[in-house]
Enzyme design. Sequence first.
Site, mmCIF file in Angstrom:
data_model
loop_
_atom_site.group_PDB
_atom_site.id
_atom_site.type_symbol
_atom_site.label_atom_id
_atom_site.label_comp_id
_atom_site.label_asym_id
_atom_site.label_seq_id
_atom_site.Cartn_x
_atom_site.Cartn_y
_atom_site.Cartn_z
ATOM 1 N N LYS A 181 0.849 -1.196 0.000
ATOM 2 C CA LYS A 181 0.000 0.000 0.000
ATOM 3 C C LYS A 181 0.880 1.240 0.000
ATOM 4 C CE LYS A 181 -3.908 1.934 2.628
ATOM 5 N NZ LYS A 181 -4.791 1.702 3.808
ATOM 6 N N SER B 56 -9.468 1.607 2.962
ATOM 7 C CA SER B 56 -8.670 2.441 2.081
ATOM 8 C C SER B 56 -7.666 1.626 1.276
ATOM 9 C CB SER B 56 -7.938 3.517 2.883
ATOM 10 O OG SER B 56 -7.059 2.939 3.828
ATOM 11 N N SER C 71 -9.743 -0.708 7.202
ATOM 12 C CA SER C 71 -9.185 -0.685 5.848
ATOM 13 C C SER C 71 -8.497 -1.981 5.447
ATOM 14 C CB SER C 71 -8.186 0.472 5.720
ATOM 15 O OG SER C 71 -8.828 1.707 5.906
#
Length: 595
Positions: free
Chosen positions: A79, A153, A177
Amino acid sequence: MMDDDNRNIDQWRALWQQPEAAIEQLLTRQRALLAAKEAGGAAEWIHLATIPELQAQIDALKDSTPDDLPLYGVPYAVKDNIDVAGMPTTAACPEFAHTPTDDAFVVAKLRAAGAICLGKTNLDQFATGLNGTRTPYGIPVNPFNEDYVPGGSSSGSAVAVSLGAAAFSLGTDTAGSGRVPAGFNRLVGLKPTRGLISTSGVLPACRSLDCVSIFAHSIGDAERVLAVAGSFDPADPYGRPAPEQRPTLTGTPRLATFAPIEWFGDTIQQAAWQTWRDGLAAQGIELAEIDPTPFLALAPLLYGGPWVAERLAALETFAAEQPEAIHPVVRQIVLSGKNYSAVDTFKAEYQRMALVRQIHDALAPFDALVVPTSPTFPTVAAMLAEPIQRNSELGHYTNFVNLSDLSALAIPANPRSDGLPFGVTLIGKTWADSLLADIGRALTGETVSPDTPPKPLSKGEIAVAVVGAHLSGMPLNHQLTSRGGRLLQATTTAPSYRLYALANTTPPKPGLVFDPAGAAIIVEVWALPRPALADFLEEIPAPLGLGTLSLADGTEVTGFVCEPRALEGAAEVTSFGGWRAYIQSLKTAAGAKHV
């Protein structure tokens, strides 16, 4: 969509037994990803490793072998709020981009274990959101239906694994997330106990609550990554060394859920949950219903309380200098942190602690709480039309977890009636990560991989290796579980044993005999409380007994052995590699006779 070949850890490690084939497949995949991104069709990625960057990681493995490193040659994604040396970190904000010279602590651990980083993945900007639409780099496409959100996210991290581009990925989880995208992409999402995985080198969202999470295709893969990633970092002020003794599953799991459950009008999600509960009941597992009030009272503090000021603290200078660079919805949320005073913060902390006490008391009788990972599964259009309200709904059963210092594991369940994925999340106490993995396997039927790291033996326990009818799911396994036994490891013996099917035994029983010219035989290592061992011994009939077995890793453990006199009339079944495969061959043969 990428193909499904060689997408999990075992398949990639097996491919590296032929290094040239593995390198060619890895480079070919990367070229395809680069081309797709260039054409605008791979919004799950923000930065992909160039071919020279990828080749450098491959070259670094040349002095090692797959036997040396647990994640040798396994491709993964990161990420883009987690630093990878030499790759830009943007947090999905181009104006914020910078290129770190050092890996985040967790990335360094994975690199040392042989994993290969394919690149940085898209996210809701500054990790603020649960839906995946708050990014200037394009919305990652949900692989199951492009009309629906991918979850956030950690949207790109989940989509990259779901498509098979990466064997696993790293996300972050503050409000859910690492769980919501797992549910929307039919993945396992492991949100560990806070501090188990270091957040050094991770751009904070709420630094006191942030966790690095893991997306994988199986619980076993997630555990294998956690075994590498979950290393104590003394430089991380929020890092915590894991205790030596952590809970694991013994017997049938004791599970709770909420009553009532709010679905916000999503009847398809609700029906999928009911189907899953019906299947659970058919397995003889009941869900005790508990009051969700303290959990749901805590959750609003995350976005409706002073913890929002932590988001502003992480971005204060940037938000002051370049507010127009921040996504409008994210900017609204982050700048709302200005509305809270120090007095507000202390009042909220007092409220949090009071609710956490109630929450931990409510969970005390149970091994885990089970909830739908998300009560809704919105379309992209619906999310863009009502970005705050829809996002809030996604976090209904996730927002309270980190505030409560709980662990969580999202697992796939049955599909919805429209074919979209549906998932549930197991929520456990602090340091219950292994326990949740055990429960997840019990609910999904996933078996323990021989490569899953063994659980530690606690004081007052003794390890016993079983080879036949005492294996998980076999007829005599209850003799272990009823005595408080817990599975430590699935592995094999050293390659110096022979396996026999003993004559005239009910249920069928194996005999394991040492032979230097033998083979490796599948076994499970169980932990039994020492007082229960004597009682267990009384149920072992002659000519079987307990002796010392050598395992594949060279360790020795107490385990089942067989006296040579029992081999009269026995059939050798060593070639099956283990008792389960032999029993399955009998069932297959019996079925063929009735066709």
